[in-house]
Design a protein around this motif. Sequence first.
Motif, PDB file in Angstrom:
ATOM      1  N   ALA A 102     -21.741  99.387 128.646  1.00 32.32           N
ATOM      2  CA  ALA A 102     -20.843  99.911 129.876  1.00 32.32           C
ATOM      3  C   ALA A 102     -19.845 100.971 129.348  1.00 32.32           C
ATOM      4  O   ALA A 102     -19.890 101.948 130.099  1.00 32.32           O
ATOM      5  CB  ALA A 102     -20.172  98.696 130.380  1.00 32.32           C
ATOM      6  N   VAL A 103     -19.365 100.877 128.349  1.00 37.43           N
ATOM      7  CA  VAL A 103     -18.237 101.948 127.908  1.00 37.43           C
ATOM      8  C   VAL A 103     -19.055 103.257 127.649  1.00 37.43           C
ATOM      9  O   VAL A 103     -18.590 104.303 127.857  1.00 37.43           O
ATOM     10  CB  VAL A 103     -17.527 101.452 126.543  1.00 37.43           C
ATOM     11  N   GLU A 104     -20.234 103.062 126.923  1.00 39.32           N
ATOM     12  CA  GLU A 104     -20.979 104.224 126.574  1.00 39.32           C
ATOM     13  C   GLU A 104     -21.485 104.754 127.572  1.00 39.32           C
ATOM     14  O   GLU A 104     -21.311 106.287 127.887  1.00 39.32           O
ATOM     15  CB  GLU A 104     -21.984 103.839 125.510  1.00 39.32           C
ATOM     16  N   ALA A 105     -21.954 104.299 128.509  1.00 39.72           N
ATOM     17  CA  ALA A 105     -22.582 104.760 129.891  1.00 39.72           C
ATOM     18  C   ALA A 105     -21.376 105.431 130.976  1.00 39.72           C
ATOM     19  O   ALA A 105     -21.578 106.571 131.440  1.00 39.72           O
ATOM     20  CB  ALA A 105     -23.325 103.778 130.567  1.00 39.72           C
ATOM     21  N   VAL A 106     -20.397 104.710 130.694  1.00 41.85           N
ATOM     22  CA  VAL A 106     -19.322 105.362 131.743  1.00 41.85           C
ATOM     23  C   VAL A 106     -18.738 106.727 130.841  1.00 41.85           C
ATOM     24  O   VAL A 106     -18.258 107.667 131.663  1.00 41.85           O
ATOM     25  CB  VAL A 106     -17.946 104.402 131.880  1.00 41.85           C
ATOM     26  N   VAL A 107     -18.270 106.717 129.673  1.00 36.57           N
ATOM     27  CA  VAL A 107     -18.058 107.873 129.068  1.00 36.57           C
ATOM     28  C   VAL A 107     -19.120 108.876 129.205  1.00 36.57           C
ATOM     29  O   VAL A 107     -18.575 110.119 129.615  1.00 36.57           O
ATOM     30  CB  VAL A 107     -17.872 107.635 127.582  1.00 36.57           C
TER      31      VAL A 107
END
Length: 116
Positions: A102-107
């Motif tokens: 989720a963090v990787e995709a949002v960034v």
Amino acid sequence: MADLINILLALVSIGLGAVGWLAPRYTMRLLDIAPGGSTMGLSEIRAASGALFVGLGVGALVLGTPMGYAMVGFAWAGAAIGRLTSIIADGYQNTSKMKFFAVEAVVAGALLAINL
């Protein structure tokens, strides 16, 4: 507003990369990776999970261009794709994979959306 988001996400890349670079044993524990009989694992974490992301973030800040920030987004997108591949191929064993994804995709999504 886009400039502020770009700078903040470049700093996120630098900050998280600094953890991998300067605290590889902590990063390995967090990622459930065990060091082997040599220091090669520590070296890999410092390089691929650490200093690489520091360099990307610093490079984007130095360039200060949409394409510089987009390249950081592409790198994070690559990480998200790798993580998603693991979720599908290796199984969903705990929520950590999804949180990291989720963090990787949002960034990645934010940087690519505002810079392309």
